[in-house]
Design a protein around this motif. Structure first.
Motif, PDB file in Angstrom:
ATOM      1  N   ILE A  66      53.625  49.207  51.911  1.00  0.00           N
ATOM      2  CA  ILE A  66      54.222  50.441  51.369  1.00  0.00           C
ATOM      3  C   ILE A  66      54.326  51.505  52.455  1.00  0.00           C
ATOM      4  O   ILE A  66      55.361  52.157  52.601  1.00  0.00           O
ATOM      5  N   GLU A  67      53.268  51.688  53.235  1.00  0.00           N
ATOM      6  CA  GLU A  67      53.308  52.685  54.317  1.00  0.00           C
ATOM      7  C   GLU A  67      54.434  52.384  55.297  1.00  0.00           C
ATOM      8  O   GLU A  67      55.143  53.283  55.745  1.00  0.00           O
ATOM      9  N   GLY A  68      54.597  51.115  55.642  1.00  0.00           N
ATOM     10  CA  GLY A  68      55.669  50.728  56.561  1.00  0.00           C
ATOM     11  C   GLY A  68      57.034  51.126  56.033  1.00  0.00           C
ATOM     12  O   GLY A  68      57.858  51.693  56.765  1.00  0.00           O
ATOM     13  N   ILE A  69      57.274  50.852  54.763  1.00  0.00           N
ATOM     14  CA  ILE A  69      58.560  51.212  54.154  1.00  0.00           C
ATOM     15  C   ILE A  69      58.730  52.730  54.133  1.00  0.00           C
ATOM     16  O   ILE A  69      59.772  53.253  54.518  1.00  0.00           O
ATOM     17  N   GLU A 118      36.338  50.419  40.426  1.00  0.00           N
ATOM     18  CA  GLU A 118      36.441  51.341  41.568  1.00  0.00           C
ATOM     19  C   GLU A 118      37.331  50.768  42.671  1.00  0.00           C
ATOM     20  O   GLU A 118      38.106  51.504  43.294  1.00  0.00           O
ATOM     21  N   ALA A 119      37.242  49.463  42.919  1.00  0.00           N
ATOM     22  CA  ALA A 119      38.106  48.841  43.925  1.00  0.00           C
ATOM     23  C   ALA A 119      39.577  48.942  43.506  1.00  0.00           C
ATOM     24  O   ALA A 119      40.446  49.254  44.325  1.00  0.00           O
ATOM     25  N   CYS A 120      39.852  48.710  42.235  1.00  0.00           N
ATOM     26  CA  CYS A 120      41.220  48.828  41.718  1.00  0.00           C
ATOM     27  C   CYS A 120      41.697  50.280  41.763  1.00  0.00           C
ATOM     28  O   CYS A 120      42.830  50.559  42.173  1.00  0.00           O
ATOM     29  N   ALA A 121      40.834  51.199  41.364  1.00  0.00           N
ATOM     30  CA  ALA A 121      41.189  52.620  41.398  1.00  0.00           C
ATOM     31  C   ALA A 121      41.505  53.056  42.820  1.00  0.00           C
ATOM     32  O   ALA A 121      42.431  53.854  43.040  1.00  0.00           O
ATOM     33  N   GLY A 122      40.765  52.538  43.779  1.00  0.00           N
ATOM     34  CA  GLY A 122      41.013  52.875  45.183  1.00  0.00           C
ATOM     35  C   GLY A 122      42.388  52.442  45.639  1.00  0.00           C
ATOM     36  O   GLY A 122      43.072  53.168  46.373  1.00  0.00           O
ATOM     37  N   TYR A 124      45.099  51.963  43.660  1.00  0.00           N
ATOM     38  CA  TYR A 124      46.084  52.827  43.010  1.00  0.00           C
ATOM     39  C   TYR A 124      46.121  54.196  43.691  1.00  0.00           C
ATOM     40  O   TYR A 124      47.183  54.786  43.884  1.00  0.00           O
ATOM     41  N   LYS A 125      44.975  54.718  44.072  1.00  0.00           N
ATOM     42  CA  LYS A 125      44.903  56.022  44.740  1.00  0.00           C
ATOM     43  C   LYS A 125      45.643  55.981  46.070  1.00  0.00           C
ATOM     44  O   LYS A 125      46.384  56.899  46.406  1.00  0.00           O
ATOM     45  N   LYS A 126      45.444  54.918  46.841  1.00  0.00           N
ATOM     46  CA  LYS A 126      46.145  54.808  48.128  1.00  0.00           C
ATOM     47  C   LYS A 126      47.656  54.761  47.933  1.00  0.00           C
ATOM     48  O   LYS A 126      48.405  55.394  48.671  1.00  0.00           O
ATOM     49  N   MET A 127      48.103  53.993  46.948  1.00  0.00           N
ATOM     50  CA  MET A 127      49.536  53.917  46.675  1.00  0.00           C
ATOM     51  C   MET A 127      50.058  55.299  46.289  1.00  0.00           C
ATOM     52  O   MET A 127      51.082  55.758  46.808  1.00  0.00           O
ATOM     53  N   GLN A 128      49.351  55.941  45.389  1.00  0.00           N
ATOM     54  CA  GLN A 128      49.767  57.259  44.919  1.00  0.00           C
ATOM     55  C   GLN A 128      49.781  58.261  46.074  1.00  0.00           C
ATOM     56  O   GLN A 128      50.686  59.093  46.165  1.00  0.00           O
TER      57      GLN A 128
END
Length: 185
Positions: A66-69, A118-122, A124-128
């Protein structure tokens, strides 16, 4: 590829396809052609530790993609279009979105395990956060950028889950048409 990396790769793929509960340790052992002792050597706390490691690995791969795009394209609209088009292409080519979504794991495990939640929330947080920073760079206020980033995360994840349950790329195609029109300054 070393044994630990192979275990992570195989388990990640299986967890995404079958969910956490649907995958037994014996299946992972068989797919990796390793002993139970070898698995516990790398993951002493067992299957849940392996899942968390898989989620962290997915986190790195997804956010890197995602960051690359989002770094290659000037605006959020352009980057989002390219990202969703790639998801559509992958789904139409492979019939799955393995490597891009982990929502089934969230729905299965979030209430059962705080470390997994918490791993999943992390992730989603990075994507957001990626969406948020691009929206701010586009000129949106912090509050609007936060709201749009949350909406984008929920919409993209939801569309991916709908594609998988409907066995159709149509939800992502609709999202491709609608999402860019919803982002305004």
């Amino acid at each position: 590829m070393d044994t630990k990396s192979r275990i992570i790769e195989v388990a990640t793929n299986l967890f995404q396809k079958k969910g956490y509960i649907g995958v037994g340790l014996n299946e992972i052992l068989k797919e990796c052609n390793i002993s139970k002792g070898s698995l516990y050597h790398h993951f002493p706390n067992g299957k849940e530790e392996l899942l968390i490691t898989c989620l962290q690995s997915l986190n790195e791969a997804i956010t890197e993609d995602i960051e690359g795009i989002y770094h290659r394209y000037a605006t959020t609209k352009e980057a989002t279009n390219v990202m969703v088009e790639q998801l559509i292409e992958k789904f139409e080519r492979e019939g799955t979105l393995t490597g891009y979504t982990f929502s089934s794991i969230v729905s299965e495990m979030a209430a059962l395990s705080d470390p997994v939640r918490e791993a999943c929330a992390g992730l989603y947080k990075k994507m957001q956060d990626i969406y948020y920073h691009k929206l701010v760079a586009d000129g949106l206020s912090n509050d609007k950028a936060y709201a749009y980033a949350l909406m984008m995360t929920a919409s993209i994840e939801g569309a991916m889950m709908l594609c998988l349950t409907q066995n159709s790329a149509e939800p992502l195609k609709v999202l491709l048409k609608m999402l860019p029109n919803l982002i305004e300054k």
